[in-house]
Design an enzyme around this catalytic site. Structure first.
Site, PDB file in Angstrom:
ATOM      1  N   GLU A   1     -17.213   4.089   1.355  1.00 49.80           N
ATOM      2  CA  GLU A   1     -18.333   2.751   0.631  1.00 49.80           C
ATOM      3  C   GLU A   1     -19.286   3.950   0.047  1.00 49.80           C
ATOM      4  OE1 GLU A   1     -18.126  -0.125   3.974  1.00 49.80           O
ATOM      5  OE2 GLU A   1     -17.350   2.086   4.905  1.00 49.80           O
TER       6      GLU A   1
ATOM      7  N   GLY B   1     -13.132   6.000   9.272  1.00 49.52           N
ATOM      8  CA  GLY B   1     -11.433   6.502   9.453  1.00 49.52           C
ATOM      9  C   GLY B   1     -11.238   8.018   9.746  1.00 49.52           C
TER      10      GLY B   1
ATOM     11  N   GLN C   1     -11.987   7.865  -3.988  1.00 51.30           N
ATOM     12  CA  GLN C   1     -13.236   7.113  -3.866  1.00 51.30           C
ATOM     13  C   GLN C   1     -14.152   6.683  -4.193  1.00 51.30           C
ATOM     14  OE1 GLN C   1     -11.396   5.039  -1.410  1.00 51.30           O
ATOM     15  NE2 GLN C   1     -11.793   5.732   0.402  1.00 51.30           N
TER      16      GLN C   1
ATOM     17  N   ILE D   1      -5.455   2.554   3.467  1.00 54.50           N
ATOM     18  CA  ILE D   1      -5.627   1.261   2.598  1.00 54.50           C
ATOM     19  C   ILE D   1      -5.219   1.172   1.255  1.00 54.50           C
ATOM     20  CG2 ILE D   1      -6.168  -0.205   4.534  1.00 54.50           C
ATOM     21  CD1 ILE D   1      -9.718   0.435   3.021  1.00 54.50           C
ATOM     22  N   GLY D   2      -4.746   2.814   1.198  1.00 54.86           N
ATOM     23  CA  GLY D   2      -5.017   3.158  -0.629  1.00 54.86           C
ATOM     24  C   GLY D   2      -5.914   4.460  -0.852  1.00 54.86           C
TER      25      GLY D   2
ATOM     26  N   LYS E   1     -18.612  13.196   6.362  1.00 55.55           N
ATOM     27  CA  LYS E   1     -19.245  12.431   6.603  1.00 55.55           C
ATOM     28  C   LYS E   1     -18.352  11.216   5.400  1.00 55.55           C
ATOM     29  CE  LYS E   1     -23.654  14.052   6.878  1.00 55.55           C
ATOM     30  NZ  LYS E   1     -25.266  14.215   5.872  1.00 55.55           N
TER      31      LYS E   1
ATOM     32  N   ILE F   1     -15.412  18.145   2.101  1.00 56.54           N
ATOM     33  CA  ILE F   1     -14.685  17.292   2.064  1.00 56.54           C
ATOM     34  C   ILE F   1     -13.421  17.270   1.954  1.00 56.54           C
ATOM     35  CG2 ILE F   1     -13.977  16.440  -1.076  1.00 56.54           C
ATOM     36  CD1 ILE F   1     -17.070  14.869   0.191  1.00 56.54           C
TER      37      ILE F   1
HETATM   38 MO1  MOS Z   1     -15.214  -1.556   5.173  1.00 61.48          MO
HETATM   39  S1  MOS Z   1     -16.812  -3.090   4.248  1.00 61.48           S
HETATM   40  O1  MOS Z   1     -15.967  -1.066   5.743  1.00 61.48           O
HETATM   41  O2  MOS Z   1     -14.124  -2.079   4.901  1.00 61.48           O
END
Ligand code: MOS
Length: 671
Positions: A638, A491, A571, A448-449, A634, A562
């Site tokens: 987010e 992911g 990120q 997603i980028g 990990k 990492i």
């Molecule tokens: Mo993120 S809000 O788990 O795509």
């Protein structure tokens, strides 16, 4: 190593959902309700249908046949009831997008409006405890004597923090192309997860999953808003079925505010008690948040408080209110992000009240095991992050006295906050084959980028003991082996586990290897797995105008191994930048009279831009964790946004002596 699709992206060869050309495409446009609650009395498409180039108008006058109606947000045009302003009431199909958009305004819809309720209030009689909060966690937890712990405390904080409605604004708005052939559907959509989208689309359209294919090779950001299929894709499929044409739909930036989800506003009461030395005696975190009247979405806002600090008494609660607004959805670090804003602001208030340095307060309350579950941590390096950040940021020179550093017309201050995000993974499948003198790895993952394709290429090359040039990773197509979505920062951990396993199987068997990680994931228990971090901010506040600048932001993270330094840094600082937007700008205003969101575009919904970001950096500490996955990684998607807003709010207090407990911290709150 550069991103594997970098050249395709900068040359325009990388195709996004709206850019596919298939046969004689027709264009759909959504018609949205102009009342917040009530019923459709009548829909008159006559004027629209009379416009040259208009092919069809779909509405609840002739409800399209659907399979499952479980998700009311996807049960399009099935009912005349209106649950929020902006709900889809009709779909116009035309020869060009311009005609479709013009015809949308010619569809006459009459309503019987009823009074609506759109304002989240902590004293609303309609508040109720949901059965679970996302993603299936307990709504309330209580351990120890919270009331006693607060009563016996030498120092207490009792404060209420609010976060506003926020909207995901990815660079690429949502768009889809639906193509029917031989009773089956191909959906080109901008999606964070094609396998799950295929399953849901099949269910909603009443098709067996093998008759649906979802393709999403490139995605211009999602942040959660593309984590599940959105109504526009269902609208495109229905319009294509009704007209016998391939149908494209582009959700406009304005429409996104009602159609593609948002972060619930929150009202959070934090009560902390500590002894004279600063050791916590109790924490209570009580959250009020909203959902719609048609779907329950319960954000897990207080759950990070179950993870963070040692305390003999700990309570967390969530209460929901059903309002006449669209259903909230996922937005980067849903739960952790607003929850940690409140907890980490309260910890700063406790540090001030107890006269203790905020870093020392956190270090002294570091738990040995996860506070709520009692499970050992697979690894936890919050203290190392705080210490390393303090060293790099120059924290030891900090005078804790608030509101005294004046540099010209600017009041200057610094703040710190902790960060955390769960390290989970989900079952996925992958294959690896030796082909064309190299290797091809196939998995229905999504980029997603974030650079997922590149990270997986590195993981595969390392497992195969070959160079990244000899590995090609195919993703973004539900015809590939089933994979979990790009969400929950899962992911790389989820797909990487399957890719490593498939590559190992290929090395063992010869030409082909395939893997399924269902059993590996089921065996993941016995440890609390979380990434941690420390966020540092410096702010400058104009003494007269309240103009606020953030000259420095530093994030120090402990997130396992990492995989790719430059992708990880992007990120982290991307998350921190979004956190700055949350702290200072992002707010969707609810209009009580019309029951609508007032700001509908980037002119009125402000996100942090390059000019807002001055000296921003993210670093990480080496973390070895054998209990995670074959890579030892990990999630990092987010955690960058978690804690940023609290660090900035705490710095604002340090600069000005003013504690702003309601985000965003706009200049009017500081003058
Ligand atoms: Mo993120 S809000 O788990 O795509």
């Amino acid at each position: 190593m550069n991103r594997v699709e970098a050249y395709d992206k900068v040359t325009g060869r990388a195709k996004y959902a709206y850019e596919y050309g298939v046969g004689e495409v027709a264009y759909a446009h959504l018609v949205q309700s102009t009342i917040a609650r009530g019923r459709i009395r009548s829909i008159d498409p006559g004027q629209a249908l009379a416009m040259p180039g208009v092919i069809a108008v779909l509405s609840s006058d002739d409800p399209p046949e659907l399979g499952s109606l479980d998700d009311a947000e996807l049960a399009l045009l099935q009912s005349r009831a209106i649950a929020y302003r902006g709900q889809i009431v009709a779909v116009v199909v035309a020869e060009t997008p311009e005609i479709a958009r013009a015809a949308e305004r010619a569809v006459r819809v009459e309503y019987d409006a009823e009074p609506h309720d759109v304002l989240l209030r902590p004293d609303h009689p309609g508040l109720y405890p949901p059965e679970k909060v996302n993603p299936g966690l307990p709504t309330d937890t209580e351990r120890g004597d919270v009331a006693g712990g607060l009563a016996d405390a030498a120092v207490t904080v009792d404060a209420t923090y609010t976060t506003p409605t926020q909207h995901n604004n990815p660079m690429e708005p949502h768009a889809a192309l639906a193509v029917w052939a031989d009773g089956g559907l191909t959906l080109y959509d901008s999606s964070q997860g094609v396998s799950a989208e295929r399953a849901t689309a099949a269910k909603v359209l009443g098709l067996p999953p093998e008759r649906v294919r979802v393709i999403s090779r490139h995605v211009g950001g999602g942040f959660g808003s593309k984590g599940t299929i959105r109504p526009h894709a269902v609208a495109a499929a229905l319009a294509a079925r009704a007209t016998g044409r391939p149908v494209k739909i582009a959700v406009t930036r304005q429409q996104m505010f009602e159609v593609t989800g948002y972060r619930t506003p929150t009202i959070q009461r934090l009560r902390l008690g500590a002894d004279a030395d600063g050791r916590l005696t109790a924490i209570a975190h009580d959250v009020v948040e909203q959902t719609s009247t048609i779907v329950e979405f319960a954000e897990q806002t207080a759950t990070p408080t179950r993870v963070m600090y040692a305390t003999p008494a700990l309570r967390t609660t969530h209460r929901l209110l059903r309002l006449d607004l669209p259903t909230p959805s996922w937005m980067r670090a849903p739960g952790e992000c607003p929850g940690m804003y409140a907890l980490e602001s309260a910890m700063d208030e406790l540090a001030v009240a107890a006269g203790i340095d905020p870093i020392e307060l956190r270090v002294m309350n570091e738990p040995l095991t996860e506070p709520e579950s009692g499970l050992p941590f697979s690894s936890r390096n919050l203290v190392a992050c705080l210490r390393e950040g303090a060293r790099r940021f120059g924290w030891e020179r900090r005078d804790p006295e608030p509101g005294i550093r004046l540099d010209g017309r600017w009041l200057v201050g610094t703040g710190v906050a902790s960060s955390t995000y769960p390290a989970r993974r989900m079952a996925s499948r992958a294959t690896a084959t030796a082909e064309d003198g190299g290797f091809i790895v196939r998995i229905a993952a999504a980029d997603i980028g974030t650079g997922a394709r590149t990270a997986l290429t590195r993981i595969a090359a390392q497992t195969l003991g070959t160079s990244t040039e000899r590995v090609r990773v195919e993703i973004g197509d539900s015809a590939l082996p089933q994979a979990s979505l790009a969400g929950g920062s899962m992911g790389t951990a989820s797909w990487g586990s399957a890719v490593v396993k498939a590559c190992e199987a290929m090395l063992k068997n010869g030409a082909v290897g395939s893997a399924d990680t269902t059993e590996d994931v089921e065996a993941d228990s016995g440890f609390a797995r979380h990434a941690f971090g420390a966020q540092f901010a410096e702010v400058r506040v104009d003494i007269d105008t309240g103009e606020l600048r953030v000259p420095r932001l530093l994030g120090v993270f402990a997130a396992g191994r990492i995989i790719d330094d430059s992708l990880a840094r992007s990120q982290f600082i991307g998350g921190m930048t979004m956190g700055m937007g949350m702290a200072l700008m992002e707010e969707t205003v609810v209009d009580e009279e019309f029951g609508d969101f007032l700001n509908h575009d980037l002119a009125q919904y402000h996100v942090a831009a390059c000019a807002d970001v001055l000296d921003i950096d993210a670093v990480w500490i080496e973390e070895e964790d054998p209990y995670l996955n074959p890579m030892g990684s990990k999630g990092i998607g987010e955690i960058g946004i978690v804690g940023t807003a609290a660090a900035i709010a705490n710095a604002v207090y340090h600069a000005t002596g003013r504690r702003i407990r309601d985000l965003p911290i706009t200049p009017d709150k500081l003058v």
